[in-house]
Design an enzyme around this catalytic site. Structure first.
Site, short mmCIF file in Angstrom:
data_model
loop_
_atom_site.label_atom_id
_atom_site.label_comp_id
_atom_site.label_asym_id
_atom_site.label_seq_id
_atom_site.Cartn_x
_atom_site.Cartn_y
_atom_site.Cartn_z
N ASP A 7 0.92 -1.19 0.07
CA ASP A 7 0.13 -0.11 -0.06
C ASP A 7 0.96 1.17 -0.13
O ASP A 7 1.34 1.77 1.11
CB ASP A 7 -0.86 -0.03 1.30
N GLU A 66 -1.48 -1.67 -4.44
CA GLU A 66 -2.74 -0.95 -4.58
C GLU A 66 -2.50 0.38 -5.19
O GLU A 66 -1.27 0.91 -5.16
CB GLU A 66 -3.18 -0.60 -3.20
N ASP A 139 -2.32 1.32 7.07
CA ASP A 139 -1.56 1.16 6.00
C ASP A 139 -1.21 -0.24 5.93
O ASP A 139 -1.33 -1.07 4.85
CB ASP A 139 -0.33 1.97 5.92
#
EC number: 3.1.21.10
Length: 157
Positions: A7, A66, A139
């Site tokens: 992420d 992501e 996160d």
């Protein structure tokens, strides 16, 4: 099979490595890369060095990142795109390929709702991997979620 989920962020980059074995997913490691310097070049180097250390320490077969969430601050989006580009290059160099998923895809895959809150995603991550402790910052749970979604897409889980 080990899957690295990432992420990307401009201050914190969440990461997680999950394992798929015997028809079961389990968490190997998860955390975040804290970017503390203010100079862009140093930030990118710090990020890449941390990713290199992670890839040296753990055998990774698949990587899922992501995709960038487009916010209201164009400068932040550009900076995040630069980080993501550096991450992508390092992953291509070390692992050979990666997959990308939007936040909406990840949320929908894990919660059934593409507009789910980060806390809902974290709840499902904990439930799917039987994690009893709190996952902070979010996160980290986002990175785990990206890895789980990739396992689902590979039809592993």
């Amino acid at each position: 099979m080990h899957i690295l989920g990432i992420d990307p962020g401009s201050r914190k980059c969440g990461y997680a490595i999950i394992s798929y074995a015997s028809n079961k997913l389990s968490l190997i490691t998860a955390g975040f890369i804290n970017i503390t310097t203010t100079h862009l070049q140093e930030q990118i180097l710090d990020l890449i060095e941390a990713l290199d250390c992670l890839l040296d320490r753990y055998e990774v077969h698949e990587v899922a990142i992501e995709d960038i969430f487009f916010g209201y601050n164009p400068k932040s989006v550009i900076k995040l795109a630069q980080f993501r580009g550096a991450l992508s290059l390092k992953i291509l160099e070390r692992v050979g390929n990666f997959s990308e998923y939007t936040p909406l895809q990840v949320k929908k895959a894990l919660t059934g709702n593409g507009k789910a809150a980060k806390e809902q995603v974290a709840f499902m991550v904990k439930r799917l991997l039987h994690i009893t402790s709190e996952i902070k910052p979010l996160d980290i749970s986002d990175a785990i979620a990206v890895a789980i979604m990739h396992a689902q897409r590979l039809k592993l889980y």
